[in-house]
Write an enzyme that holds these catalytic residues in place. Structure first.
Site, PDB file in Angstrom:
ATOM      1  N   HIS A 200       0.812  -1.227   0.000  1.00  0.00           N
ATOM      2  CA  HIS A 200       0.000   0.000   0.000  1.00  0.00           C
ATOM      3  C   HIS A 200       0.840   1.270   0.000  1.00  0.00           C
ATOM      4  CE1 HIS A 200      -3.705  -2.076   0.409  1.00  0.00           C
ATOM      5  NE2 HIS A 200      -3.331  -2.676   1.514  1.00  0.00           N
ATOM      6  N   GLU A 442       0.057 -14.250 -24.360  1.00  0.00           N
ATOM      7  CA  GLU A 442       1.091 -14.450 -23.341  1.00  0.00           C
ATOM      8  C   GLU A 442       1.414 -15.933 -23.120  1.00  0.00           C
ATOM      9  OE1 GLU A 442      -0.191 -12.541 -19.708  1.00  0.00           O
ATOM     10  OE2 GLU A 442      -2.238 -13.238 -19.928  1.00  0.00           O
ATOM     11  N   ASP A 466       4.621 -12.668 -19.126  1.00  0.00           N
ATOM     12  CA  ASP A 466       4.294 -14.090 -19.121  1.00  0.00           C
ATOM     13  C   ASP A 466       4.806 -14.796 -20.370  1.00  0.00           C
ATOM     14  OD1 ASP A 466       3.039 -14.778 -16.685  1.00  0.00           O
ATOM     15  OD2 ASP A 466       1.326 -13.545 -17.254  1.00  0.00           O
ATOM     16  N   CYS A 513       1.803  -4.846 -23.719  1.00  0.00           N
ATOM     17  CA  CYS A 513       1.595  -4.245 -22.401  1.00  0.00           C
ATOM     18  C   CYS A 513       2.492  -4.851 -21.325  1.00  0.00           C
ATOM     19  CB  CYS A 513       0.132  -4.318 -21.999  1.00  0.00           C
ATOM     20  SG  CYS A 513      -0.467  -6.005 -21.833  1.00  0.00           S
TER      21      CYS A 513
HETATM   22  C1  PEP Z   1       2.221  -9.759 -18.972  1.00  0.00           C
HETATM   23  O1  PEP Z   1       2.138 -10.953 -18.662  1.00  0.00           O
HETATM   24  O2  PEP Z   1       3.107  -9.290 -19.704  1.00  0.00           O
HETATM   25  C2  PEP Z   1       1.231  -8.788 -18.447  1.00  0.00           C
HETATM   26  C3  PEP Z   1       1.187  -7.548 -18.879  1.00  0.00           C
HETATM   27  O3  PEP Z   1       0.391  -9.204 -17.487  1.00  0.00           O
HETATM   28  P1  PEP Z   1       0.795  -9.426 -15.944  1.00  0.00           P
HETATM   29  O4  PEP Z   1       2.152  -8.815 -15.720  1.00  0.00           O
HETATM   30  O5  PEP Z   1      -0.281  -8.760 -15.160  1.00  0.00           O
HETATM   31  O6  PEP Z   1       0.776 -10.916 -15.838  1.00  0.00           O
HETATM   32 MG    MG Z   2       0.398 -11.798 -17.758  1.00  0.00          MG
END
Ligand code: PEP
Ligand code: MG
Length: 594
Positions: A200, A442, A466, A513
């Site tokens: 937090h 992923e 991932d 992302c």
């Molecule tokens: C990823 O796996 O790259 C992703 C953006 O999701 P997370 O990091 O939340 O698993």
């Molecule tokens: Mg992920």
């Protein structure tokens, strides 16, 4: 009070909120409460039960008082964390467990509370995901508050300590209630013994742009009030009683960072476009809607990834459709965001959502998680989907599904989504019937069949965190294999290229992302690959725009061609680093081995 005074002592922790703070220490020291253990007579058990129940009432009262007396508007936005703690205290399951132990074992309330919380905490510790493991802290905050009430009265507030001059809070840990009570105008930094990026304190510090270093280990036993201290939130360094030279060095670094920030805020307003007119969207990854202000300030065009897991935390009951709706509506109504991509729940396995009973899994990263869990727990999935759909009537929302590994999962998702739409239609509730549905790429299998999947969805978003984990078989939270995290590994590059090409052949957009998208070094590669959007930590957006604006699309394509010919990550990285140091000498240093 400590007698010894350290001079220029350097401590290393985790830098969780950028910037440098220099000032005097406000030590927030509460110490551990000794647990008094007593057995009690049968006729005293109900008295003990009532003592515990009264402590719970008092704790709720204290938290409500804290909420009402929040001094700062900015902080008020975070009071939902206090609400979560109130909900946990009101939760019958928690109280019933303690009451049962008092009655069954005939022991005093303190001991029973200690036993129950220790049991809960032990199960939290087995959770692999750091984000969720850190949620055990919520339980700890509640435990501390209750224990203090039971042992010796109310939990001391920290407000008074921060009334005087501006200073740096040093604490073992800060509960959300502590953080929220602080008069933030008087705080220039945070340092804590424990915690991680998603605790937090870290989240609040980042949202409020206060430099913070957590996980320093034992700083509370090394400093005393009014010691001088430097906090470097970028490097994760804390210096106790620095020498004059070190102070001067940091003051100039602070000035430099302030100037860079000023420059970044200027760049934040500019377009994300290469010199030869190639447009690439720059979006933000968020975990809390409270981060919206930062997203706008640092110039993200939209939200490329809203990780909704936080909505499910620190609570006994699952969020309702209406709760989901209100949260997403706030994002949808923000006219400064061109798009908001809401990723559906990405937890499961042994990760903590207390309402769902789940089997223990040996390998949760490959277990019943994300979409697999949502398809199994259809009601849970539907309340989130309907919440998103309802909010889509207010602005440009998109739905993103995590961890898809095959066609059936998409088909099933679409079926469930259709049912949600029909239910809303039946109730005459408005929503966007054409809402875009995308999937995270992923899982390596998804790359290989991206041509099949592209025909089913409106967009792809590549989750490199991932994807790299599963492609290179490296556990993303295991420090022993983290050296193998290689975004330029030929296998990773080929996979990403394949996915982008397939997406474009099928006329759908493809974003990235994962963390790779936010690392300035890789931007020419990602432009060369032809990605449509890069989504990243909001603070990385200006730098990303700066790099994009300093490149040419044609050059990036040639560079990518060269990199893809390399046999190893190492060779590719060397070429890339040399190029970036040549093109952006202020941002990249030539430190490489031939
Ligand atoms: C990823 O796996 O790259 C992703 C953006 O999701 P997370 O990091 O939340 O698993
Ligand atoms: Mg992920």
């Amino acid at each position: 009070m400590r007698e010894e005074t350290f001079k220029n002592k350097i401590l290393k922790g985790i830098g969780v909120s950028s910037g440098i703070a220099s000032g005097t220490v406000y030590l927030l020291e509460r110490g551990k409460i000794p647990v008094i253990k007593r057995t009690i007579k049968a006729e005293q058990t109900e008295k003990e039960v009532n003592r515990f129940k009264n402590a719970v009432k008092d704790a709720i009262g204290e938290l409500n008082t804290i909420k009402q007396s929040i001094p700062d508007d900015e902080v008020r936005k975070h009071s939902f964390i206090i609400d979560a703690h109130i909900l946990m205290l009101q939760d019958d399951f928690f109280s019933k467990n303690v009451v049962d132990v008092i009655r069954r074992d005939r022991i005093n309330a303190e001991w029973a509370l200690d036993m129950v919380v220790s049991k809960f905490m032990a199960s939290f510790e087995t959770i692999e995901d750091t984000y969720f493991r850190e949620r055990a802290q919520d339980l700890k905050y509640i435990y501390d508050r209750l224990m203090r009430i039971l042992v010796k009265g109310k939990t001391p507030t920290i407000e008074k300590k921060t009334k005087a001059e501006r200073g740096i809070i040093v604490a073992h840990d800060l509960s959300p209630a502590d953080t929220i009570q602080l008069n933030l105008n008087k705080i220039s930094g945070f340092v804590t013994d424990v915690g991680g990026r998603t605790s937090h304190t870290s989240i609040v510090a980042r949202a409020l742009e206060i430099p913070a270093v957590v996980g320093v280990g034992n700083i509370t036993s090394l400093v005393k009030d009014n010691d001088r201290i430097i906090v470097d939130g970028d490097e994760g360094i804390v210096i106790i009683n620095p020498t004059t030279e070190v102070q001067k060095e940091y003051i100039s670094k602070q000035m430099r960072l302030k100037n860079i920030k000023k420059e970044f805020l200027r760049i934040a307003k500019l377009k994300s476009e290469t010199k030869d007119g190639f447009k690439i969207k720059v979006g933000a990854n968020i975990e809390l809607i409270a981060e919206m202000d930062i997203v706008e300030k640092y110039g993200a065009q939209g939200i490329g990834l809203y990780r909704t897991e936080y909505i499910y935390l620190s609570r006994k009951t699952l969020p309702t459709e209406t709760e989901h709706f209100h949260i997403y509506k706030k994002l949808a109504e923000n006219r400064n965001l061109e798009y908001v991509t809401i990723r559906t729940l990405d937890i499961g396995g042994d990760k903590f959502v207390s309402e769902i009973e789940m089997a223990k899994e040996i390998n949760p990263a490959m277990g019943l998680r994300a979409i697999r869990l949502c398809i199994k727990e259809v009601d849970l999935f539907k309340s989130q989907l309907k919440g998103i759909l309802r909010a889509s009537a207010y602005g440009p929302l998109k739905i993103l599904i995590p961890m898809i590994s095959g066609l059936d999962e998409i088909r099933k998702t679409k079926e469930i989504l259709k049912e949600c739409m029909e239910e809303l239609e039946h109730k005459k509730i408005d929503f966007n019937r054409d809402i875009e549905l995308g999937i995270m790429i992923e899982v390596p299998a998804t790359c290989m069949i991206s041509d099949i999947l592209a025909k089913e969805v409106d967009f792809f978003s590549i989750g490199t965190n991932d994807l790299i984990q599963y492609t290179l078989a490296i556990d993303r939270i295991n420090e022993y294999v983290s050296y193998l995290y290689e975004p330029l590994h030929p296998a990773v590059l080929r996979m990403i290229k394949h996915v982008v090409d397939v997406a474009h052949t099928n006329e759908i957009e493809v974003a990235m992302c994962g963390e790779m998208a936010g690392e300035a070094l890789y931007i020419p590669v990602l432009i060369g690959l032809g990605l449509d959007e890069l989504s990243m930590n909001p603070y990385s957006v200006p730098k990303a725009k700066k790099i994009v604006r300093g490149l040419e699309h044609s050059y990036c394509k040639d560079l990518l061609f060269e990199l893809m010919k390399q046999e190893s990550h190492k060779k590719a990285e060397l070429i890339l680093r040399k190029e970036m140091a040549r093109l952006f000498p202020q941002d990249f240093i030539m430190c490489y081995e031939e």
